[in-house]
Enzyme design. Structure first.
Site, mmCIF file in Angstrom:
data_model
loop_
_atom_site.group_PDB
_atom_site.id
_atom_site.type_symbol
_atom_site.label_atom_id
_atom_site.label_comp_id
_atom_site.label_asym_id
_atom_site.label_seq_id
_atom_site.Cartn_x
_atom_site.Cartn_y
_atom_site.Cartn_z
ATOM 1 N N ASN A 132 7.558 3.500 9.062
ATOM 2 C CA ASN A 132 7.436 4.358 10.259
ATOM 3 C C ASN A 132 8.152 3.788 11.484
ATOM 4 O O ASN A 132 8.781 4.538 12.242
ATOM 5 C CB ASN A 132 5.979 4.700 10.559
ATOM 6 C CG ASN A 132 5.130 3.500 10.866
ATOM 7 O OD1 ASN A 132 5.449 2.380 10.476
ATOM 8 N ND2 ASN A 132 4.040 3.710 11.578
ATOM 9 N N GLY B 156 1.178 -2.050 6.621
ATOM 10 C CA GLY B 156 1.270 -0.934 5.678
ATOM 11 C C GLY B 156 -0.092 -0.308 5.476
ATOM 12 O O GLY B 156 -0.973 -0.388 6.342
ATOM 13 N N SER B 157 -0.287 0.288 4.311
ATOM 14 C CA SER B 157 -1.515 1.045 4.053
ATOM 15 C C SER B 157 -2.681 0.130 3.698
ATOM 16 O O SER B 157 -2.482 -1.017 3.277
ATOM 17 C CB SER B 157 -1.264 2.022 2.910
ATOM 18 O OG SER B 157 -0.944 1.286 1.742
ATOM 19 N N GLY C 55 -2.715 -3.197 1.469
ATOM 20 C CA GLY C 55 -3.268 -4.365 2.161
ATOM 21 C C GLY C 55 -4.298 -5.092 1.294
ATOM 22 O O GLY C 55 -4.335 -6.330 1.258
ATOM 23 N N GLU D 249 -1.871 -5.614 9.062
ATOM 24 C CA GLU D 249 -1.874 -4.518 10.043
ATOM 25 C C GLU D 249 -1.876 -3.229 9.235
ATOM 26 O O GLU D 249 -0.847 -2.835 8.682
ATOM 27 C CB GLU D 249 -0.628 -4.594 10.938
ATOM 28 C CG GLU D 249 -0.558 -5.826 11.819
ATOM 29 C CD GLU D 249 -1.593 -5.810 12.937
ATOM 30 O OE1 GLU D 249 -2.315 -4.807 13.098
ATOM 31 O OE2 GLU D 249 -1.678 -6.821 13.648
ATOM 32 N N CYS E 193 0.690 4.338 13.369
ATOM 33 C CA CYS E 193 -0.604 3.800 12.910
ATOM 34 C C CYS E 193 -1.703 4.115 13.912
ATOM 35 O O CYS E 193 -2.821 4.443 13.535
ATOM 36 C CB CYS E 193 -0.494 2.306 12.651
ATOM 37 S SG CYS E 193 0.165 1.384 14.054
ATOM 38 N N GLU F 263 -1.244 -9.278 16.084
ATOM 39 C CA GLU F 263 0.171 -9.462 16.391
ATOM 40 C C GLU F 263 0.343 -9.222 17.887
ATOM 41 O O GLU F 263 -0.530 -8.682 18.550
ATOM 42 C CB GLU F 263 1.028 -8.490 15.591
ATOM 43 C CG GLU F 263 0.944 -8.787 14.099
ATOM 44 C CD GLU F 263 2.126 -8.288 13.312
ATOM 45 O OE1 GLU F 263 2.988 -9.103 12.956
ATOM 46 O OE2 GLU F 263 2.178 -7.077 13.040
HETATM 47 P P1 NAD Z 1 2.696 0.839 2.000
HETATM 48 O O1 NAD Z 1 1.449 0.047 1.973
HETATM 49 O O2 NAD Z 1 2.910 1.821 0.923
HETATM 50 O O3 NAD Z 1 3.996 -0.115 1.963
HETATM 51 C C1 NAD Z 1 4.237 -1.096 2.953
HETATM 52 C C2 NAD Z 1 5.155 -2.179 2.377
HETATM 53 O O4 NAD Z 1 4.467 -2.894 1.341
HETATM 54 C C3 NAD Z 1 6.446 -1.660 1.745
HETATM 55 O O5 NAD Z 1 7.507 -2.542 2.095
HETATM 56 C C4 NAD Z 1 6.141 -1.755 0.252
HETATM 57 O O6 NAD Z 1 7.307 -1.840 -0.554
HETATM 58 C C5 NAD Z 1 5.307 -3.009 0.183
HETATM 59 N N1 NAD Z 1 4.416 -3.141 -0.983
HETATM 60 C C6 NAD Z 1 3.932 -2.173 -1.796
HETATM 61 N N2 NAD Z 1 3.116 -2.705 -2.727
HETATM 62 C C7 NAD Z 1 3.062 -4.033 -2.489
HETATM 63 C C8 NAD Z 1 2.348 -5.121 -3.083
HETATM 64 N N3 NAD Z 1 1.529 -4.939 -4.143
HETATM 65 N N4 NAD Z 1 2.497 -6.360 -2.555
HETATM 66 C C9 NAD Z 1 3.301 -6.563 -1.469
HETATM 67 N N5 NAD Z 1 3.998 -5.566 -0.870
HETATM 68 C C10 NAD Z 1 3.884 -4.314 -1.365
HETATM 69 O O7 NAD Z 1 2.750 1.523 3.428
HETATM 70 P P2 NAD Z 1 3.764 2.621 3.978
HETATM 71 O O8 NAD Z 1 3.508 3.917 3.275
HETATM 72 O O9 NAD Z 1 5.133 2.057 3.969
HETATM 73 O O10 NAD Z 1 3.301 2.722 5.525
HETATM 74 C C11 NAD Z 1 2.350 3.619 6.005
HETATM 75 C C12 NAD Z 1 1.041 2.909 6.309
HETATM 76 O O11 NAD Z 1 1.271 1.805 7.187
HETATM 77 C C13 NAD Z 1 0.055 3.807 7.054
HETATM 78 O O12 NAD Z 1 -1.227 3.644 6.509
HETATM 79 C C14 NAD Z 1 0.092 3.268 8.495
HETATM 80 O O13 NAD Z 1 -1.073 3.513 9.240
HETATM 81 C C15 NAD Z 1 0.310 1.809 8.236
HETATM 82 N N6 NAD Z 1 0.853 1.143 9.426
HETATM 83 C C16 NAD Z 1 0.047 0.279 10.114
HETATM 84 C C17 NAD Z 1 0.507 -0.335 11.284
HETATM 85 C C18 NAD Z 1 -0.352 -1.281 12.064
HETATM 86 O O14 NAD Z 1 0.188 -1.999 12.917
HETATM 87 N N7 NAD Z 1 -1.648 -1.326 11.847
HETATM 88 C C19 NAD Z 1 1.811 -0.068 11.729
HETATM 89 C C20 NAD Z 1 2.605 0.806 11.000
HETATM 90 C C21 NAD Z 1 2.120 1.412 9.842
#
Ligand code: NAD
Length: 569
Positions: free
Chosen positions: A240, A315-316, A320, A337, A371, A548
């Site tokens: 995002n 990420g999600s 996480g 995060e 997010c 962060e």
């Molecule tokens: P995602 O969790 O699908 O992927 C994030 C990253 O993790 C990608 O680079 C992916 O390739 C990698 N990944 C996937 N599986 C993995 C594993 N098993 N081990 C290590 N890495 C792995 O998330 P997304 O769909 O890219 O992003 C959207 C999500 O991120 C939403 O839930 C959003 O709220 C969250 N987000 C949070 C913040 C915050 O600061 N809290 C900021 C931005 C986005």
């Protein structure tokens, strides 16, 4: 061959096959689940470094991956809708977006992956796919660079970061164009993100240095507490705000003395890879910052790597949890995060016009893919109708389209998966009696476009209210009692952000203090003027672990080390 149900037809090729295909000038590599796989098929690399990670498949969950694992191939061949056209021009572009490993720009040993423009649903470029050797080289380079980088003086580190920021700024327009093409956001927002990333790299120095603290000293003893860097940090990022998140993680981790390997989302690798080019031009010492590209499996392998000491993941929640389990096996430090389901509470004394404008922006910015976007809006019944009317007016004024077109305010959703999540949540809400006040359906034609959509007639228990939609569909829910609204806002496993809207800021601050979140705002959400003092950012409950930004964001990448000195034996 476009259309919303359309997914991707994927070719298999190695770097060699990629180059071979590129020599077929003008030829269309039209791949379909079966035939093209045979054409460029390459056996997965084996014989990976012992003791290190082995078995990375670049294909996992990367819907565009060029080298398919057997299981994904099987899935693709049964999915009739899976098609994608790759021209040799598109394939050739992988050369333009190299990875940065050990101070050198290079291609991926696992081939290349198409990157899709969400406004057209067509691949427009390829990114390299890192193989196991690339990953091991990147981590080894970061490990080698750590001793000298961690000992380098603070001013010298700052000088490198400032040069890096300058190089990012020089490329701001071209990186922003890439960002719009791969992420979808309007060009002005993309340019804002790239410039903010350069600023963050350049200004992080204002937060340090992390000087040792002398806890106690007398003529016999002295006790000091130091902040020491951990070593190799894995920075794993989402799609995002790919540039800003990668830049923030790298800047904080580097300034606090660590070395870094960044792994961007497979949906948006190119703008992050462009940071690598800027770092190379800036002359960052070899191995200090490395950027590798690939799918989810690459992220997993990076997190698992025995020489990674800290995983900084954004990420999600679902991923996480996996990252935390991975970290547990090696007792690694983690920063998580994660997602949110931010509630905003609008009191009955609110000033409708400015509040509606800011609330609309805070819920629909980046097409809702933030997010800390407002994802549930609780509005006092006395101001419910006028506020909803004002929001509908803002929604109708939005201009949805390709982010490269002038005047567009809202680009597409980033990818098909996200499009399906958002439309699925809205359909479910409709089945539960939701009233759709505006938006609600995608325009005809290609692109994952979805207009700002306002929904009433739903409450807790409906998925649109309980889950993170991460898209432009906002449920608006009336309340009569503020304590009840706070309780409902808090009745969520998420705890990222929240806000209170009122003409009485002190009352707002008191209510905001009762929200179970990592950050709360009064009369704002997402943004803030922090007068050069960025506060710590992160989630409560399932929205994350660690912080962060701000000084806490620097400390996050360090361990505490106590040194007790007896001055005489
Ligand atoms: P995602 O969790 O699908 O992927 C994030 C990253 O993790 C990608 O680079 C992916 O390739 C990698 N990944 C996937 N599986 C993995 C594993 N098993 N081990 C290590 N890495 C792995 O998330 P997304 O769909 O890219 O992003 C959207 C999500 O991120 C939403 O839930 C959003 O709220 C969250 N987000 C949070 C913040 C915050 O600061 N809290 C900021 C931005 C986005």
């Amino acid at each position: 061959m476009t259309g919303r149900g359309l997914a991707f037809l994927v070719a298999v090729c190695s770097a060699a096959a990629l180059l071979a295909s590129c020599t077929m000038s003008g030829a269309l590599l039209r791949t379909s689940a079966g035939n093209a796989l045979r054409r460029n098929s390459v056996a997965p690399r084996t014989g990976l470094l012992p003791r290190r990670i082995s078995g990375v498949s670049s294909a996992s969950r990367n819907p565009h991956s060029h080298r398919l694992s057997r299981s994904l191939r099987a899935r693709c061949s049964t999915a009739a809708a899976v098609t994608m056209e790759l021209t040799s021009d598109v394939l050739k572009t992988a050369e333009d977006y190299p990875m940065l490993i050990d101070g050198k720009l290079r291609q991926g040993s696992a081939g290349a992956s198409p990157v899709v423009n969400p406004a057209t649903e067509q691949p427009f470029a390829c990114a390299p796919s890192a193989g196991m050797d690339d990953l091991n080289d990147a981590v080894a380079a970061a490990k080698r660079a750590f001793p000298s980088w961690s000992k380098l003086g603070y001013d010298a580190k700052v000088a490198y970061l400032e040069k890096f920021a300058e190089e990012v700024k020089k490329d701001a327009e071209s990186i922003a164009t890439l960002l719009t093409k791969e992420q979808g956001k309007p060009f002005a927002s993309a340019l804002g993100e790239v410039k903010a990333s350069a600023d963050r790299i350049a200004t992080v120095s204002a937060l340090g240095p992390l000087e040792p603290e002398v806890l106690h000293e007398d003529e016999k003893t002295r006790t000091e507490v130091h902040r020491v860097p951990r070593g190799v940090v894995a920075a794993i990022t989402p799609w995002n705000f790919p540039v800003l998140i990668a830049a923030s993680k790298a800047a904080s981790a580097l300034l606090s003395g660590n070395t870094v390997v960044v792994k961007p989302s497979p949906f948006t690798p190119l703008s992050t890879l462009a940071l690598g080019k800027a770092a190379e031009r800036a002359g960052l010492p070899a191995g200090v910052l490395n950027i590798v590209a690939g799918g989810d499996e690459l992220g997993k392998a990076l997190a698992e790597h025995e020489d990674v000491r800290h995983i900084s993941f954004t990420g999600s929640v679902a991923t996480g949890k996996k990252v935390m389990a991975t970290a547990a096996a090696g007792l690694k430090r983690v920063t998580l995060e994660l997602g949110g389901n931010d509630a905003a509470i609008v009191l009955d004394d609110v000033d409708i016009e400015p509040a509606s404008r800011k609330i609309f922006q805070a819920s629909m910015a980046n097409t809702g893919q933030v997010c800390t976007a407002i994802k549930r809006l609780y509005v006092h019944e006395k101001v419910f109708d006028p506020l909803v009317d004002a929001l509908v007016t803002h929604a109708k004024n939005a201009r949805v389209g390709d982010g490269l077109t002038k005047g567009i305010t809202h680009g597409p959703l980033n990818n098909k998966m996200q499009y399906d999540i958002v439309t699925g949540l809205l359909e479910d809400a409709k089945e539960q009696g939701a009233k759709v006040l505006c938006g609600g359906s995608a325009p005809e034609g290609p692109g994952y476009f979805f207009p700002p959509t306002l929904v009433t007639g739903v409450k807790e228990g409906v998925r649109l209210v309980d889950e993170e939609q991460f898209g432009p569909v906002l449920p608006v829910i009336p309340f009569t009692d503020v304590d009840d609204a706070v309780a409902r806002a808090n009745a969520s496993p998420f705890g990222l952000g929240g806000s209170v809207w009122t003409t009485d800021p002190e009352k707002g601050a008191e209510i905001a203090s009762r929200l179970e979140t990592g950050v709360t705002w009064v009369n704002a959400h997402i943004t803030g003027d922090f007068a050069g003092k960025p506060p710590p950012f992160g989630g409560a409950k399932m929205s994350g672990i660690g912080r962060e930004h701000g000084r806490a964001g620097l400390e996050e990448y360090t361990d505490l080390k106590t040194i007790r000195v007896a001055k005489k034996l």
